[in-house]
Design a protein around this motif. Structure first.
Motif, PDB file in Angstrom:
ATOM      1  N   ASN A  95       0.821  -1.215   0.000  1.00 15.51           N
ATOM      2  CA  ASN A  95       0.000   0.000   0.000  1.00 15.51           C
ATOM      3  C   ASN A  95       0.852   1.260   0.000  1.00 15.51           C
ATOM      4  N   VAL A  96       1.944   1.230   0.763  1.00 19.73           N
ATOM      5  CA  VAL A  96       2.806   2.408   0.881  1.00 19.73           C
ATOM      6  C   VAL A  96       3.777   2.511  -0.288  1.00 19.73           C
ATOM      7  N   LEU A  97       4.390   1.398  -0.664  1.00 24.07           N
ATOM      8  CA  LEU A  97       5.496   1.444  -1.617  1.00 24.07           C
ATOM      9  C   LEU A  97       5.063   1.601  -3.069  1.00 24.07           C
ATOM     10  N   LEU A  98       3.962   0.988  -3.460  1.00 24.25           N
ATOM     11  CA  LEU A  98       3.575   1.084  -4.870  1.00 24.25           C
ATOM     12  C   LEU A  98       3.222   2.523  -5.293  1.00 24.25           C
ATOM     13  N   PRO A  99       2.383   3.249  -4.519  1.00 27.52           N
ATOM     14  CA  PRO A  99       2.139   4.649  -4.911  1.00 27.52           C
ATOM     15  C   PRO A  99       3.414   5.491  -4.921  1.00 27.52           C
ATOM     16  N   SER A 100       4.327   5.230  -3.988  1.00 31.35           N
ATOM     17  CA  SER A 100       5.591   5.969  -3.968  1.00 31.35           C
ATOM     18  C   SER A 100       6.438   5.634  -5.191  1.00 31.35           C
ATOM     19  N   LEU A 101       6.433   4.361  -5.588  1.00 29.46           N
ATOM     20  CA  LEU A 101       7.171   3.947  -6.769  1.00 29.46           C
ATOM     21  C   LEU A 101       6.591   4.595  -8.030  1.00 29.46           C
ATOM     22  N   VAL A 102       5.271   4.716  -8.083  1.00 29.31           N
ATOM     23  CA  VAL A 102       4.622   5.383  -9.216  1.00 29.31           C
ATOM     24  C   VAL A 102       5.096   6.836  -9.307  1.00 29.31           C
ATOM     25  N   LYS A 103       5.145   7.540  -8.183  1.00 32.67           N
ATOM     26  CA  LYS A 103       5.604   8.928  -8.165  1.00 32.67           C
ATOM     27  C   LYS A 103       7.063   9.015  -8.601  1.00 32.67           C
ATOM     28  N   ARG A 104       7.884   8.043  -8.177  1.00 32.84           N
ATOM     29  CA  ARG A 104       9.309   8.062  -8.490  1.00 32.84           C
ATOM     30  C   ARG A 104       9.596   7.750  -9.960  1.00 32.84           C
ATOM     31  N   ASP A 105       8.954   6.722 -10.496  1.00 34.52           N
ATOM     32  CA  ASP A 105       9.289   6.252 -11.838  1.00 34.52           C
ATOM     33  C   ASP A 105       8.429   6.860 -12.942  1.00 34.52           C
TER      34      ASP A 105
END
Length: 414
Positions: A142-152
């Motif tokens: 839940n935390v990492l996937l949205p952050s990864l979307v913002k990063r990549d």
């Protein structure tokens, strides 16, 4: 309508000091050929984030009868994952200090699969252990996937948030719609109906493997600007995430039971629940794209809350005609969830703060959401009716509106 071509931190944030502007040690850029595999991995992993929970609702009466527990106790099977999402979300940024986000997501997806196996065990302790593992795996993703979307995908946050939420809601729709038919096809066993989702977790692990290729083993980011606790959006974004999640997961858990008590069959109530999830799909894709282009998405927040409120009022006043009310509920909740994720991505003061704000909002937010199914069931046990529980959800919808408006309002960072 104001266009919003750049991140809010660029519009309203302070100038970074020389110390704060040091380059971050982030994961290396992906080659263009890796992007389709990453998108596929995001979609398949996201599909795993709801079926193990959404599949419970249509089977709730049978599960309660076989386990010989009351309504409040059986609601723990939905409440426990939400508690895990809240309590374990702050661990996600810590885990990425030793391993990359991609590696942590892979392991978390495998944990969901193990939990799905254990949760169809012969006794309540096994079921609870599996439920905890499922909740733990989902909490980190839940935390990492949205952050990864913002990063990549920094230039396509709205679109990729829509793709991610579309996959999440699709998983819920599949599980709620197939729960009863699968039970019938698998000898009337609710355990077999829920256990089949372990194969989706296995598919998620396989689809995510290409995302690991060429990645560093851990990630570190230099501190920039104010900490997340000084972000003026931190509290409203967290409360908005919590109240919208409380409303959604409560009706996701209890709606089939409400409908069955008004005379519908388990199969019909499961299909209606699935319809409420399916109608979310266009909203989960369109709303984040639109919100990402607006400086103040307050109208989107107000419209979503109005749809949810109308759906709950309809169930309260005219439960004999459930379809339009369920569609309104689905449309509203299909809008609030992606709005919460867009707020996390865009209300961070700087890119390094995105996982921090995500962990804060989802940690405390899901702890708040976890109280919903239990309170709803407890109110039913006390009143032996559904008016008080539905009234409770109406109040929470009002709080969703207020906190969403506060999260929408443009302001400067300290």
């Amino acid at each position: 309508m104001h266009s919003r071509p750049q991140d809010i931190s660029q519009q309203a944030g302070p100038r970074a000091t020389p110390e704060d502007s040091r380059p971050q040690k982030l994961a290396p850029a992906r080659p263009p050929t890796a992007t389709p595999f990453l998108i596929l991995g995001i979609v398949v992993v996201a599909l795993n984030l709801r079926p193990t929970i959404a599949g419970f609702g249509p089977l709730l009466a049978q599960i309660q009868a076989e386990l010989h527990v009351n309504a409040a106790t059986v609601s723990l099977l939905t409440t426990i994952p939400l508690l895990c999402w809240g309590l374990l979300a702050p661990l996600a940024p810590l885990l990425t200090r030793r391993r990359s986000s991609e590696t942590v997501i892979l392991v978390s997806t495998a944990v969901i699969g193990v939990g799905a196996l254990l949760r169809v065990g012969p006794s309540l302790p096994w079921i609870l252990l599996g439920t905890v593992l499922i909740g733990a795996g989902i909490a980190i993703i839940n935390v990492l996937l949205p952050s990864l979307v913002k990063r990549d995908f920094p230039e396509r946050v709205g679109l990729m948030t829509g793709v991610y939420t579309l996959a999440v809601v699709s998983g819920a729709a599949l599980a709620s719609g197939l729960a009863v038919p699968l039970r019938g096809a698998l000898g009337g066993s609710w355990r077999a109906s829920l256990g089949i989702w372990v194969w989706l977790a296995a598919a998620g692990v396989l689809a995510w493997l290409p995302a690991l290729f060429g990645r560093q083993t851990h990630e570190r980011a230099a501190r920039q600007g104010p900490g997340v606790w000084r972000n003026p959006y931190a509290l409203p974004v967290t409360l908005f995430m919590g109240f919208q999640g409380l409303v959604f997961f409560t009706w996701l858990t209890w709606l089939p039971r409400v409908l069955q008590d008004h005379g519908l069959s388990a199969a019909a109530s499961g299909l209606l629940l699935s319809a409420g999830n399916v109608v979310q799909l266009p909203f989960t894709l369109a709303v984040p794209i639109l919100a990402a282009r607006l400086r103040n998405p307050a109208l989107l927040v107000a419209g979503a809350a109005a749809l949810i409120g109308a759906g709950l009022l309809g169930l309260l006043l005219a439960p004999g005609w459930p379809l339009p009310w369920i569609l309104l509920l689905g449309a509203g909740c299909g809008s609030t969830f992606p709005l919460a994720l867009v707020f996390i991505a865009q209300r961070a003061a700087h890119p390094a703060q995105v996982p921090q704000l995500s962990a804060l909002a989802q940690g405390f937010g899901y702890l708040l959401a976890a109280t919903g199914p239990f309170i709803f069931g407890a109110l039913h046990d006390r009143t032996h009716g559904w008016n008080a529980p539905l009234g409770f959800l109406l109040v929470c919808t009002g709080l969703t509106l207020v906190t969403g408006l506060l999260a929408s309002w443009p302001r400067r960072f300290p």
